[in-house]
Enzyme design. Structure first.
Site, mmCIF file in Angstrom:
data_model
loop_
_atom_site.group_PDB
_atom_site.id
_atom_site.type_symbol
_atom_site.label_atom_id
_atom_site.label_comp_id
_atom_site.label_asym_id
_atom_site.label_seq_id
_atom_site.Cartn_x
_atom_site.Cartn_y
_atom_site.Cartn_z
ATOM 1 C CG HIS A 189 16.838 11.057 -7.603
ATOM 2 N ND1 HIS A 189 17.780 11.937 -7.167
ATOM 3 C CD2 HIS A 189 15.904 10.994 -6.638
ATOM 4 C CE1 HIS A 189 17.419 12.405 -5.994
ATOM 5 N NE2 HIS A 189 16.287 11.845 -5.651
ATOM 6 N NE ARG A 297 7.853 10.398 -4.290
ATOM 7 C CZ ARG A 297 7.343 9.174 -4.441
ATOM 8 N NH1 ARG A 297 7.047 8.745 -5.651
ATOM 9 N NH2 ARG A 297 7.139 8.400 -3.395
ATOM 10 N NE ARG A 333 5.833 15.128 -1.970
ATOM 11 C CZ ARG A 333 6.477 13.967 -1.797
ATOM 12 N NH1 ARG A 333 6.015 13.073 -0.938
ATOM 13 N NH2 ARG A 333 7.560 13.695 -2.473
ATOM 14 C CD GLU A 432 5.445 12.500 4.435
ATOM 15 O OE1 GLU A 432 5.913 11.553 3.779
ATOM 16 O OE2 GLU A 432 5.538 13.690 4.055
ATOM 17 C CG ASN A 455 7.132 5.301 0.544
ATOM 18 O OD1 ASN A 455 6.498 4.258 0.570
ATOM 19 N ND2 ASN A 455 7.274 6.015 -0.552
ATOM 20 C CG ASP A 456 9.019 9.849 4.696
ATOM 21 O OD1 ASP A 456 10.180 9.460 4.928
ATOM 22 O OD2 ASP A 456 8.741 10.656 3.804
ATOM 23 N NE ARG A 466 11.873 6.682 2.010
ATOM 24 C CZ ARG A 466 11.033 7.578 1.486
ATOM 25 N NH1 ARG A 466 10.342 8.401 2.271
ATOM 26 N NH2 ARG A 466 10.829 7.652 0.206
ATOM 27 C CB CYS A 503 0.363 8.791 -2.220
ATOM 28 S SG CYS A 503 1.116 9.828 -0.972
HETATM 29 C C1 PEP Z 1 5.883 8.622 1.490
HETATM 30 O O1 PEP Z 1 6.647 9.041 2.355
HETATM 31 O O2 PEP Z 1 5.208 7.585 1.628
HETATM 32 C C2 PEP Z 1 5.740 9.322 0.204
HETATM 33 C C3 PEP Z 1 4.809 8.982 -0.658
HETATM 34 O O3 PEP Z 1 6.600 10.329 -0.092
HETATM 35 P P1 PEP Z 1 8.154 10.147 -0.487
HETATM 36 O O4 PEP Z 1 8.372 8.693 -0.813
HETATM 37 O O5 PEP Z 1 8.357 11.049 -1.629
HETATM 38 O O6 PEP Z 1 8.841 10.566 0.767
HETATM 39 MG MG MG Z 2 7.432 11.027 2.327
#
Ligand code: PEP
Ligand code: MG
Length: 576
Positions: A189, A297, A333, A432, A455-456, A466, A503
């Site tokens: 983090h 977040r 979120r 996602e 990302n997910d 990831r 996002c």
């Molecule tokens: C994602 O999964 O793309 C996302 C924006 O959420 P996080 O990175 O917090 O999982």
């Molecule tokens: Mg995510």
């Protein structure tokens, strides 16, 4: 040169400030204490001073980063009043005739060892708190000088064994040129926060048990490559000063774009919002011209503390963010823990596949009281601006309906209490999980907006964890399957007439600009540090040309070819 891991991009050059860990020179352990009353008086005086000090730090912290971060100091204050800890100290003084500082040190060691032995992350964290508070008390008993960061004097590169997100939140980004930590990886983090604040960071130094740096050493840190140079040669200094100056010039050039609209050469307007996880990141985002918050977040509000945040605590933070956003929308979120994000005080069972496990909306729907607390706080904040609610990791219609049911209960409670909220608050979901893409048309009928979390999505579609460094080369956001999924989602949203945004990190990748234009996605939310670069790209792009490029990319069958085509387009549209 020392090799580490890139935590946050950029080059920093400056003097090191090594954050000392508290290590003490204690008086002779066998010292006889003749005057017990005097020794107790010293102990109580030390406790009083420590308490005042923690109160002040808590207050300062609250002003800088808000109540969510500062509440960790409540746990510290509680330790100073803990009867078990205190009677252990008093017992050692009274029965063993030891000096107050020796008693405090022995009590700390006793509890830390005891908690460390337990196989419980929460108790291990409490051991750290006891160490921290105990050391503060020791410092006063020994009259040791305060460890202060040289934040009001001159900029420095902070070097530490380890840096917690709350410590990082305490730093003044104007004075911290860079960060080096012995422990920590790219996904820690602290690294996420350093990136959001634009502070170059190198962590996870290879084979280093002790910090190879002393306060006052000159350092070059290259956050792009994860390297650190200690007292470098003149030649190296010249080389990296040149690189750093180029980076700074580029940053300055981009800064003038903060107030400019994000529009293509031929008039396609985009809304560039920010992803934030703290109030400090929000300030950074606003300086970079963010048009609202596209992803808040909230899980970071739940971290670095001892208990779940209350309605009031959350409400204060949300209200602050909403008010600072000045009428622009703020997408909050709901809690997305699990996977790589854990809470000290709410240990989740070990899982073989945490990213496929108990996380995000699954936890919220399992612990509805907790979920309702968060939704109530968000609803209360909705009267202060334009708030939207977003549920993470949705993979079915039922999850949306069940979540909305809790939302309606929260609304009912507020109605009964006569507390106002935005009755037309918009509800959206993260797209996602592959299932959500495939049935996007069905989900669209249930919500007001979609936000694609690449990302997910990339990890689930490509079956590439990831977090796993070993297969990082297989993690391809420009994979043909991903482009198809983006298109399916965008088409479903357009057909249903609902809003759509992106996002995930891909939103902040300037290469993806033609794809968004072609897919009709005009809302992007990204790390504050990416805002100006993406805007610059848009300003140098012709939308009609971009659509042609994107169309051909979407028909391609290899990620490498798609990336090459997009990079070529950037090359052709960059002024020299
Ligand atoms: C994602 O999964 O793309 C996302 C924006 O959420 P996080 O990175 O917090 O999982
Ligand atoms: Mg995510």
């Amino acid at each position: 040169m020392i090799q580490g891991i890139s935590g946050a991009a950029g080059v920093a050059i400056g003097k090191a400030f090594v954050l000392p860990s508290w290590e003490w020179d204690l008086p002779d352990q066998k010292m006889d204490v003749v005057d017990l009353a005097k020794e107790f008086e010293r102990l109580y005086e030390g406790i009083r001073t420590s308490r005042n000090e923690i109160e002040i730090i808590k207050q300062e912290f609250n002003e800088v980063v808000g109540p969510e971060e500062s509440s960790i100091f409540d746990a510290h204050l509680a330790i100073l009043e803990d009867p078990v800890f205190m009677s252990e100290i008093q017992g050692i003084i009274e029965r063993q005739y030891k000096a107050a500082e020796v008693a405090v040190k022995e009590a700390i060691d006793h509890f830390v060892t005891m908690f460390d032995l337990l196989d419980d992350e929460y108790m291990k964290e409490r051991a750290l708190d006891i160490k921290d508070v105990g050391n503060r008390l020791l410092k006063h008993l020994l009259g040791a000088p305060e460890i202060t960061l040289p934040s009001d004097t001159q900029p420095y590169i902070l070097v530490a064994k380890e840096l917690s997100p709350s410590q990082l939140a305490h730093l003044n980004p104007n004075y911290v040129l860079g960060i080096v930590t012995l422990i920590g990886g790219k996904t820690s983090h602290s690294a996420i926060m350093a990136r959001a604040l634009g502070i170059p960071m190198v962590s996870g130094l290879e084979n280093s048990v002790n910090l190879p740096v002393q306060t006052g050493d000159t350092l070059i840190i290259n956050g792009d490559e994860g390297t650190v140079y200690v007292n470098p040669s003149e030649k190296m200094m010249e080389k990296y000063t040149r690189i750093r100056n180029q980076q700074l010039r580029k940053k300055e050039q981009l800064q003038v774009l903060a107030e400019v609209d994000a529009v293509t050469k031929d008039g396609t307007l985009m809304n560039l919002a920010a992803n934030i996880s703290s109030t400090k990141e929000l300030e950074m985002a606003l300086r970079h011209g963010a048009k609202g918050v596209g992803l808040f977040r909230t899980e970071f509000l739940y971290m670095d503390r001892a208990t779940f945040p209350t309605i009031e605590e959350q409400y204060e933070v949300y209200r602050h963010v909403v008010e600072r956003a000045g009428g622009q929308s703020v997408v909050i979120r709901t809690l997305d823990i699990g996977g790589d994000k854990q809470l000290d005080y709410f240990p989740l069972a070990e899982e073989d596949n945490p990213f496929l496990g108990y996380r995000a909306i699954r936890i919220s729907l399992d612990l509805k009281d907790l979920f309702k607390v968060q939704l109530t706080a968000i609803l209360r904040a909705s009267v202060h601006g334009k708030v939207k609610i977003m549920y993470p990791m949705i993979s079915s219609i039922d999850e949306i309906r069940e979540a909305n049911q809790v939302l309606h209960e929260a609304m009912g409670d507020l109605d009964r209490q006569g507390i106002n909220y935005d009755k037309d608050i918009q509800i959206g979901i993260m797209i996602e999980v592959p299932a959500a893409v495939v049935m996007a048309d069905l989900l669209a009928a249930e919500v007001d907006f979609f936000s694609i979390g690449t990302n997910d999505l990339v990890q689930y579609v490509l079956a590439v964890d990831r977090m796993n460094e070993q297969i990082a080369h297989l993690y391809h956001p420009f994979h043909p399957s991903i482009l198809r999924m983006l298109k399916m989602t965008a088409d479903a949203a357009h057909t249903a007439g609902i809003d759509i945004s992106v996002c995930g990190e891909l939103a902040g990748d300037e290469r993806a600009v033609p794809i968004w234009i072609e897919l009709g996605i005009h809302n992007l939310s990204m790390s504050p540090q990416s805002l100006l670069r993406v805007k610059h790209r848009l300003l140098n792009t012709n939308a009609e040309e971009a659509k042609e490029v994107a169309k051909s990319c979407i028909s391609m069958s290899r990620s490498q070819d798609i990336e090459a085509k997009l990079e070529e387009f950037i090359e052709e549209n960059t002024e020299r």
